[in-house]
Design a protein around this motif. Structure first.
Motif, PDB file in Angstrom:
ATOM      1  N   HIS A 136       0.821  -1.215   0.000  1.00 59.85           N
ATOM      2  CA  HIS A 136       0.000   0.000   0.000  1.00 59.85           C
ATOM      3  C   HIS A 136       0.854   1.263   0.000  1.00 59.85           C
ATOM      4  CE1 HIS A 136      -3.740   2.157   0.371  1.00 59.85           C
ATOM      5  NE2 HIS A 136      -3.352   2.757   1.477  1.00 59.85           N
ATOM      6  N   ASP A 137       2.072   1.173   0.538  1.00 61.22           N
ATOM      7  CA  ASP A 137       2.998   2.316   0.545  1.00 61.22           C
ATOM      8  C   ASP A 137       3.976   2.255  -0.626  1.00 61.22           C
ATOM      9  OD1 ASP A 137       1.915   3.527   2.866  1.00 61.22           O
ATOM     10  OD2 ASP A 137       2.960   2.050   4.104  1.00 61.22           O
ATOM     11  N   PHE A 138       3.725   1.339  -1.546  1.00 65.57           N
ATOM     12  CA  PHE A 138       4.527   1.145  -2.759  1.00 65.57           C
ATOM     13  C   PHE A 138       5.954   0.675  -2.468  1.00 65.57           C
ATOM     14  CE2 PHE A 138       1.024   3.823  -4.152  1.00 65.57           C
ATOM     15  CZ  PHE A 138       0.581   3.092  -5.240  1.00 65.57           C
ATOM     16  N   LYS A 139       6.122   0.022  -1.331  1.00 67.42           N
ATOM     17  CA  LYS A 139       7.406  -0.630  -1.037  1.00 67.42           C
ATOM     18  C   LYS A 139       7.344  -2.032  -1.625  1.00 67.42           C
ATOM     19  CE  LYS A 139       8.096   2.078   3.117  1.00 67.42           C
ATOM     20  NZ  LYS A 139       7.857   2.135   4.564  1.00 67.42           N
ATOM     21  N   THR A 140       8.438  -2.436  -2.248  1.00 67.50           N
ATOM     22  CA  THR A 140       8.465  -3.749  -2.902  1.00 67.50           C
ATOM     23  C   THR A 140       9.374  -4.713  -2.148  1.00 67.50           C
ATOM     24  OG1 THR A 140      10.209  -2.947  -4.367  1.00 67.50           O
ATOM     25  CG2 THR A 140       7.970  -2.869  -5.222  1.00 67.50           C
ATOM     26  N   LEU A 141       9.125  -5.998  -2.363  1.00 67.54           N
ATOM     27  CA  LEU A 141       9.967  -7.029  -1.760  1.00 67.54           C
ATOM     28  C   LEU A 141      11.384  -6.945  -2.319  1.00 67.54           C
ATOM     29  CD1 LEU A 141       7.439  -9.988  -2.063  1.00 67.54           C
ATOM     30  CD2 LEU A 141       8.030  -8.745   0.024  1.00 67.54           C
ATOM     31  N   LYS A 142      12.358  -7.366  -1.523  1.00 65.98           N
ATOM     32  CA  LYS A 142      13.772  -7.277  -1.932  1.00 65.98           C
ATOM     33  C   LYS A 142      14.050  -8.016  -3.235  1.00 65.98           C
ATOM     34  CE  LYS A 142      16.067  -6.414   2.463  1.00 65.98           C
ATOM     35  NZ  LYS A 142      17.023  -6.925   3.477  1.00 65.98           N
ATOM     36  N   TYR A 185      12.589  -8.037  -5.887  1.00 68.64           N
ATOM     37  CA  TYR A 185      12.335  -7.235  -7.088  1.00 68.64           C
ATOM     38  C   TYR A 185      13.484  -6.270  -7.384  1.00 68.64           C
ATOM     39  CZ  TYR A 185       7.648  -9.135  -7.092  1.00 68.64           C
ATOM     40  OH  TYR A 185       6.585  -9.990  -7.136  1.00 68.64           O
ATOM     41  N   ASN A 186      14.393  -6.111  -6.414  1.00 69.54           N
ATOM     42  CA  ASN A 186      15.582  -5.269  -6.607  1.00 69.54           C
ATOM     43  C   ASN A 186      15.204  -3.874  -7.110  1.00 69.54           C
ATOM     44  OD1 ASN A 186      18.339  -4.888  -6.431  1.00 69.54           O
ATOM     45  ND2 ASN A 186      18.722  -5.492  -8.551  1.00 69.54           N
ATOM     46  N   THR A 187      14.164  -3.304  -6.487  1.00 73.19           N
ATOM     47  CA  THR A 187      13.667  -1.985  -6.884  1.00 73.19           C
ATOM     48  C   THR A 187      13.626  -1.087  -5.660  1.00 73.19           C
ATOM     49  OG1 THR A 187      12.260  -3.029  -8.554  1.00 73.19           O
ATOM     50  CG2 THR A 187      11.737  -0.774  -7.963  1.00 73.19           C
ATOM     51  N   THR A 188      14.230   0.079  -5.748  1.00 70.91           N
ATOM     52  CA  THR A 188      14.186   1.022  -4.628  1.00 70.91           C
ATOM     53  C   THR A 188      12.874   1.796  -4.668  1.00 70.91           C
ATOM     54  OG1 THR A 188      15.151   2.884  -5.838  1.00 70.91           O
ATOM     55  CG2 THR A 188      16.700   1.319  -4.810  1.00 70.91           C
ATOM     56  N   ILE A 189      12.531   2.421  -3.549  1.00 75.80           N
ATOM     57  CA  ILE A 189      11.320   3.240  -3.509  1.00 75.80           C
ATOM     58  C   ILE A 189      11.456   4.413  -4.476  1.00 75.80           C
ATOM     59  CG2 ILE A 189      12.088   4.635  -1.531  1.00 75.80           C
ATOM     60  CD1 ILE A 189       8.452   3.466  -2.230  1.00 75.80           C
ATOM     61  N   ASN A 190      12.671   4.921  -4.659  1.00 77.50           N
ATOM     62  CA  ASN A 190      12.877   6.007  -5.635  1.00 77.50           C
ATOM     63  C   ASN A 190      12.574   5.548  -7.056  1.00 77.50           C
ATOM     64  OD1 ASN A 190      13.589   7.832  -3.676  1.00 77.50           O
ATOM     65  ND2 ASN A 190      15.790   7.600  -3.963  1.00 77.50           N
ATOM     66  N   ASP A 191      13.014   4.322  -7.380  1.00 77.30           N
ATOM     67  CA  ASP A 191      12.710   3.756  -8.703  1.00 77.30           C
ATOM     68  C   ASP A 191      11.194   3.667  -8.898  1.00 77.30           C
ATOM     69  OD1 ASP A 191      15.419   3.367  -9.218  1.00 77.30           O
ATOM     70  OD2 ASP A 191      15.402   1.270  -8.553  1.00 77.30           O
ATOM     71  N   THR A 192      10.531   3.175  -7.869  1.00 75.47           N
ATOM     72  CA  THR A 192       9.078   3.001  -7.953  1.00 75.47           C
ATOM     73  C   THR A 192       8.379   4.343  -8.099  1.00 75.47           C
ATOM     74  OG1 THR A 192       9.217   0.984  -6.628  1.00 75.47           O
ATOM     75  CG2 THR A 192       7.061   2.029  -6.781  1.00 75.47           C
ATOM     76  N   ILE A 193       8.797   5.331  -7.327  1.00 70.84           N
ATOM     77  CA  ILE A 193       8.178   6.661  -7.399  1.00 70.84           C
ATOM     78  C   ILE A 193       8.363   7.258  -8.791  1.00 70.84           C
ATOM     79  CG2 ILE A 193       8.443   9.057  -6.584  1.00 70.84           C
ATOM     80  CD1 ILE A 193       8.842   7.825  -3.745  1.00 70.84           C
ATOM     81  N   ASN A 194       9.553   7.144  -9.353  1.00 71.43           N
ATOM     82  CA  ASN A 194       9.793   7.665 -10.711  1.00 71.43           C
ATOM     83  C   ASN A 194       8.935   6.930 -11.740  1.00 71.43           C
ATOM     84  OD1 ASN A 194      11.634   9.665  -9.974  1.00 71.43           O
ATOM     85  ND2 ASN A 194      13.362   8.244 -10.043  1.00 71.43           N
ATOM     86  N   HIS A 195       8.754   5.629 -11.533  1.00 73.69           N
ATOM     87  CA  HIS A 195       7.907   4.828 -12.422  1.00 73.69           C
ATOM     88  C   HIS A 195       6.455   5.294 -12.328  1.00 73.69           C
ATOM     89  CE1 HIS A 195       6.466   1.528 -14.760  1.00 73.69           C
ATOM     90  NE2 HIS A 195       5.998   0.836 -13.739  1.00 73.69           N
ATOM     91  N   ILE A 196       5.971   5.520 -11.108  1.00 73.68           N
ATOM     92  CA  ILE A 196       4.588   5.990 -10.902  1.00 73.68           C
ATOM     93  C   ILE A 196       4.405   7.373 -11.529  1.00 73.68           C
ATOM     94  CG2 ILE A 196       2.912   6.735  -9.155  1.00 73.68           C
ATOM     95  CD1 ILE A 196       4.118   4.544  -7.309  1.00 73.68           C
ATOM     96  N   ALA A 197       5.396   8.242 -11.360  1.00 72.72           N
ATOM     97  CA  ALA A 197       5.314   9.588 -11.952  1.00 72.72           C
ATOM     98  C   ALA A 197       5.217   9.512 -13.470  1.00 72.72           C
ATOM     99  CB  ALA A 197       6.536  10.412 -11.534  1.00 72.72           C
ATOM    100  N   ALA A 198       6.006   8.630 -14.078  1.00 68.19           N
ATOM    101  CA  ALA A 198       5.974   8.471 -15.539  1.00 68.19           C
ATOM    102  C   ALA A 198       4.622   7.910 -15.995  1.00 68.19           C
ATOM    103  CB  ALA A 198       7.109   7.554 -15.989  1.00 68.19           C
ATOM    104  N   ILE A 199       4.115   6.919 -15.264  1.00 71.95           N
ATOM    105  CA  ILE A 199       2.793   6.354 -15.577  1.00 71.95           C
ATOM    106  C   ILE A 199       1.735   7.446 -15.531  1.00 71.95           C
ATOM    107  CG2 ILE A 199       0.946   4.895 -14.628  1.00 71.95           C
ATOM    108  CD1 ILE A 199       3.221   2.989 -13.653  1.00 71.95           C
ATOM    109  N   THR A 200       1.795   8.267 -14.475  1.00 74.75           N
ATOM    110  CA  THR A 200       0.795   9.323 -14.279  1.00 74.75           C
ATOM    111  C   THR A 200       0.829  10.331 -15.413  1.00 74.75           C
ATOM    112  OG1 THR A 200       0.990   9.051 -11.878  1.00 74.75           O
ATOM    113  CG2 THR A 200      -0.007  11.109 -12.671  1.00 74.75           C
ATOM    114  N   GLN A 201       2.007  10.816 -15.744  1.00 69.42           N
ATOM    115  CA  GLN A 201       2.098  11.825 -16.793  1.00 69.42           C
ATOM    116  C   GLN A 201       1.742  11.258 -18.163  1.00 69.42           C
ATOM    117  OE1 GLN A 201       1.932  14.776 -16.920  1.00 69.42           O
ATOM    118  NE2 GLN A 201       3.010  15.826 -15.279  1.00 69.42           N
ATOM    119  N   ASP A 202       2.162  10.040 -18.444  1.00 69.23           N
ATOM    120  CA  ASP A 202       1.799   9.426 -19.738  1.00 69.23           C
ATOM    121  C   ASP A 202       0.277   9.306 -19.848  1.00 69.23           C
ATOM    122  OD1 ASP A 202       4.437   9.222 -20.399  1.00 69.23           O
ATOM    123  OD2 ASP A 202       4.599   7.071 -20.008  1.00 69.23           O
TER     124      ASP A 202
END
Length: 194
Positions: free
Chosen positions: A163-169, A171-188
């Motif tokens: 729910h806080d967009f934290k991923t399991l280890k 997936y090797n994805t940082t919260i910063n990676d996820t936030i940037n991904h969400i931002a790109a999804i939103t703007q697209d």
């Protein structure tokens, strides 16, 4: 750049000082110089001043409070994290609201899918994007994908996110990676939708 300002409301427990929301705002702004206007409900302002946690008031009181933020806009996007997104979904009848974005929609209380909030989505009159983690305890992929949602609602899933967009280890994805991904999804989505 979307020519419409994006109003962003916080979740039930934390305001805009929350790292996720502040980083997400910055990331969405940076994508295409999107204007983000934070919506802080009065109970959260009191919580910040008193430094004592307060529960949200009755949900019905938050809807007009959010509406007051946008009353002078000719056109805007309303958005929110969790509870803030739930409030945003109740504003689609207002003429200035052109789109809705929900980050982690609370489809139901934790462990209580029978008390779902699908009715909040049934009357949405404008395009709506929901960005949801597949492990979100308030609406996991397995449950949500079995529900019937209106055609103007699009859900984009973030694999392995809670729910806080934290991923399991794994997936090797940082919260910063996820936030940037969400931002790109939103703007697209905004660029193709409005």
């Amino acid at each position: 750049m979307s020519s419409f300002p994006l109003y962003l409301a916080h979740g039930a427990g934390v305001g805009h000082t929350n790292d996720f929301l502040s980083q997400l705002s910055a990331a969405i702004s940076a994508q295409r110089e999107q204007l983000i206007i934070p919506v802080t409900f009065s109970y959260m302002k009191e919580q910040v001043l008193s430094m004592k946690r307060r529960p949200p008031p009755r949900f019905s009181t938050l809807i007009p409070e959010y509406a007051n933020y946008i009353e002078h806009e000719e056109a805007c996007i309303v958005a929110g994290k969790s509870m803030g997104g739930r409030v945003a979904t109740q504003l689609s009848h207002l003429p200035m609201v052109k789109a809705i974005v929900c980050f982690g929609f609370p489809f139901h209380p934790v462990g209580k899918p029978e008390k779902n909030r699908l009715t909040f989505l049934s009357k949405i009159e404008v395009p709506c994007l929901i960005v949801q983690g597949t492990r979100d305890a308030l609406g996991r992929y397995e449950w949500v994908s079995q529900q019937t949602l209106p055609k103007n609602i699009e859900i984009v899933w973030i694999e392995g996110a809670d729910h806080d967009f934290k991923t399991l280890k794994k997936y090797n994805t940082t919260i910063n990676d996820t936030i940037n991904h969400i931002a790109a999804i939103t703007q697209d989505w905004l660029m193709k939708t409005i």
